[in-house]
Design an enzyme around this catalytic site. Structure first.
Site, PDB file in Angstrom:
ATOM      1  N   ARG A 150       0.859  -1.178   0.000  1.00 14.67           N
ATOM      2  CA  ARG A 150       0.000   0.000   0.000  1.00 14.67           C
ATOM      3  C   ARG A 150       0.902   1.236   0.000  1.00 14.67           C
ATOM      4  O   ARG A 150       2.035   1.203   0.501  1.00 14.67           O
ATOM      5  CB  ARG A 150      -0.892   0.014   1.242  1.00 14.67           C
ATOM      6  CG  ARG A 150      -1.803  -1.203   1.381  1.00 14.67           C
ATOM      7  CD  ARG A 150      -2.531  -1.167   2.713  1.00 14.67           C
ATOM      8  NE  ARG A 150      -3.437  -2.307   2.894  1.00 14.67           N
ATOM      9  CZ  ARG A 150      -3.090  -3.466   3.440  1.00 14.67           C
ATOM     10  NH1 ARG A 150      -1.847  -3.640   3.885  1.00 14.67           N
ATOM     11  NH2 ARG A 150      -3.965  -4.455   3.561  1.00 14.67           N
ATOM     12  N   LYS A 173      -1.866  -3.049   8.195  1.00 17.83           N
ATOM     13  CA  LYS A 173      -2.874  -2.561   9.121  1.00 17.83           C
ATOM     14  C   LYS A 173      -2.654  -3.183  10.495  1.00 17.83           C
ATOM     15  O   LYS A 173      -2.395  -4.365  10.617  1.00 17.83           O
ATOM     16  CB  LYS A 173      -4.265  -2.902   8.592  1.00 17.83           C
ATOM     17  CG  LYS A 173      -4.593  -2.176   7.285  1.00 17.83           C
ATOM     18  CD  LYS A 173      -5.973  -2.526   6.778  1.00 17.83           C
ATOM     19  CE  LYS A 173      -6.286  -1.767   5.502  1.00 17.83           C
ATOM     20  NZ  LYS A 173      -7.640  -2.087   4.976  1.00 17.83           N
ATOM     21  N   HIS A 245      -3.913   2.788  -5.419  1.00 16.91           N
ATOM     22  CA  HIS A 245      -3.903   1.334  -5.288  1.00 16.91           C
ATOM     23  C   HIS A 245      -3.659   0.613  -6.609  1.00 16.91           C
ATOM     24  O   HIS A 245      -3.615  -0.616  -6.634  1.00 16.91           O
ATOM     25  CB  HIS A 245      -5.243   0.865  -4.715  1.00 16.91           C
ATOM     26  CG  HIS A 245      -5.149   0.435  -3.270  1.00 16.91           C
ATOM     27  ND1 HIS A 245      -4.312   1.031  -2.360  1.00 16.91           N
ATOM     28  CD2 HIS A 245      -5.798  -0.548  -2.579  1.00 16.91           C
ATOM     29  CE1 HIS A 245      -4.453   0.447  -1.175  1.00 16.91           C
ATOM     30  NE2 HIS A 245      -5.343  -0.517  -1.278  1.00 16.91           N
ATOM     31  N   ARG A 248      -0.797  -1.873  -6.674  1.00 21.73           N
ATOM     32  CA  ARG A 248      -1.099  -3.008  -5.786  1.00 21.73           C
ATOM     33  C   ARG A 248      -2.070  -3.975  -6.475  1.00 21.73           C
ATOM     34  O   ARG A 248      -1.871  -5.189  -6.442  1.00 21.73           O
ATOM     35  CB  ARG A 248      -1.691  -2.476  -4.482  1.00 21.73           C
ATOM     36  CG  ARG A 248      -2.080  -3.557  -3.463  1.00 21.73           C
ATOM     37  CD  ARG A 248      -2.444  -2.870  -2.146  1.00 21.73           C
ATOM     38  NE  ARG A 248      -3.134  -3.729  -1.202  1.00 21.73           N
ATOM     39  CZ  ARG A 248      -2.526  -4.555  -0.347  1.00 21.73           C
ATOM     40  NH1 ARG A 248      -1.213  -4.653  -0.339  1.00 21.73           N
ATOM     41  NH2 ARG A 248      -3.231  -5.277   0.499  1.00 21.73           N
ATOM     42  N   HIS A 271      -3.337  -9.710   3.396  1.00 15.66           N
ATOM     43  CA  HIS A 271      -4.756  -9.861   3.685  1.00 15.66           C
ATOM     44  C   HIS A 271      -4.941 -10.857   4.828  1.00 15.66           C
ATOM     45  O   HIS A 271      -4.323 -11.927   4.829  1.00 15.66           O
ATOM     46  CB  HIS A 271      -5.510 -10.372   2.450  1.00 15.66           C
ATOM     47  CG  HIS A 271      -5.678  -9.344   1.385  1.00 15.66           C
ATOM     48  ND1 HIS A 271      -5.939  -9.652   0.066  1.00 15.66           N
ATOM     49  CD2 HIS A 271      -5.626  -7.988   1.435  1.00 15.66           C
ATOM     50  CE1 HIS A 271      -6.047  -8.548  -0.637  1.00 15.66           C
ATOM     51  NE2 HIS A 271      -5.865  -7.521   0.164  1.00 15.66           N
ATOM     52  N   TYR A 280      -9.473 -10.953  -6.797  1.00 14.27           N
ATOM     53  CA  TYR A 280      -8.560 -10.819  -7.925  1.00 14.27           C
ATOM     54  C   TYR A 280      -8.681 -11.986  -8.895  1.00 14.27           C
ATOM     55  O   TYR A 280      -8.358 -11.856 -10.070  1.00 14.27           O
ATOM     56  CB  TYR A 280      -7.114 -10.693  -7.434  1.00 14.27           C
ATOM     57  CG  TYR A 280      -6.852  -9.405  -6.691  1.00 14.27           C
ATOM     58  CD1 TYR A 280      -6.668  -8.214  -7.377  1.00 14.27           C
ATOM     59  CD2 TYR A 280      -6.801  -9.372  -5.305  1.00 14.27           C
ATOM     60  CE1 TYR A 280      -6.444  -7.030  -6.702  1.00 14.27           C
ATOM     61  CE2 TYR A 280      -6.580  -8.195  -4.625  1.00 14.27           C
ATOM     62  CZ  TYR A 280      -6.399  -7.029  -5.337  1.00 14.27           C
ATOM     63  OH  TYR A 280      -6.183  -5.844  -4.664  1.00 14.27           O
TER      64      TYR A 280
END
Length: 300
Positions: A150, A173, A245, A248, A271, A280
């Site tokens: 990111r 995150k 993004h 990414r 993730h 995806y």
């Protein structure tokens, strides 16, 4: 307890106890600040006075007015509200969780926007040059595409996060750490930047361990990183919309199209659930379907 005091307590909780990033806490503060303001305007000043009807009306208000929020923003705001009410119940501030049954609006199934390998090559080529900013921009964009990082993860990198054996340590995150390979192109671009550009940029400002620096020697901001990407896209004359993004998304899509396992891509992207990564696979399936329809004599 007043609403603002309850909100302050929740923000301290997610910062200290849950260890959420400053960006995430800032998003909670914006969403819940809007919620508390709406409640105050409607005569609700204490947590115990909030009802499920108040929450339903607040959610409806987000999608109305002169500048209605998108469904995704409404869903995110409601998620913040539900988190606040769970906290109030856990802390014994209220006796029931009036937000537990609140449902977010249905979101349209939007596929991530990726660009082709040729377009990525054109974007990266648009950062060629020996000037200090171009050496930095090349290193930044090569790293974004090589790692799927990111933009916020990239600008948060320190020099020591680039590890000797061609991997980079990213903090996602909640400060969750993952180690991702760099690849030869990104490694070469970063080496050139570290040797030829960063020392000169660093001399212009206060000492900082940041990997990517602005023209004044301070850590590069997310906003400036986005401007760098947009400027490169303009120079490359790409006829598609480029967002922070984009690289990414392209990283994930190109890996899956090349045969990478979805769980490997999940780990690389950071993730927490493979379900997030599987969107995806829809992109690659659509690409295969288009190629089949175009090429097969009995496809149409």
């Amino acid at each position: 307890m007043r609403l603002q005091a309850a909100l302050d307590g929740y923000l301290r909780f997610v910062t200290i106890e849950r260890g959420l990033s400053a960006n995430t806490v800032g998003a909670y503060e914006r969403d819940l600040g809007r919620y508390v303001d709406w409640l105050d305007e409607n005569g609700v000043t204490e947590p115990g006075a909030i009802t499920s009807q108040h929450i339903a009306e607040f959610v409806r208000s987000l999608g109305a007015g002169e500048v209605p929020l998108a469904a995704s923003s409404v869903a995110r705001t409601l998620s913040s509200v539900r988190g606040l009410h769970r906290f109030l119940l856990t802390e014994g501030i209220v006796e029931t969780d009036v937000a537990s049954e609140s449902k977010p609006p249905k979101l349209s199934s939007r596929l991530p926007k990726a660009i082709s390998i040729e377009q990525v090559n054109a974007l990266l080529a648009a950062t060629d040059g020996d000037e200090l900013p171009r050496l930095r921009d090349k290193a930044l964009l090569e790293l974004l595409y090589a790692t799927g990082a990111r933009v916020s993860e990239a600008v948060d990198l320190n020099v020591d996060d680039v590890i000797d054996d061609d991997v980079v340590r990213l903090f996602g995150k909640g400060r969750k750490q993952r180690v991702v390979p760099l690849g030869s192109y990104a490694r070469a671009a970063i080496d050139a930047y570290l040797v030829r550009a960063r020392p000169l940029l660093s001399a212009r400002g206060p000492s900082t361990p940041a990997l990517f620096l602005g023209v004044r020697g301070a850590r590069l901001s997310r906003q400036n990183a986005w401007l760098i990407i947009r400027a490169a896209a303009e120079r490359a004359k790409l006829d598609v919309e480029i967002s922070p993004h984009t690289l990414r998304h392209s990283f994930a899509t190109h890996l899956l199209a090349g045969g990478a396992d979805v769980r490997v891509v999940q780990e690389l992207l950071g993730h927490s659930s493979v379900a997030t990564t599987q969107i995806y696979t829809l992109v690659t399936a659509d690409t295969l379907r288009d190629m089949y329809t175009t090429a097969h004599p009995r496809a149409r």
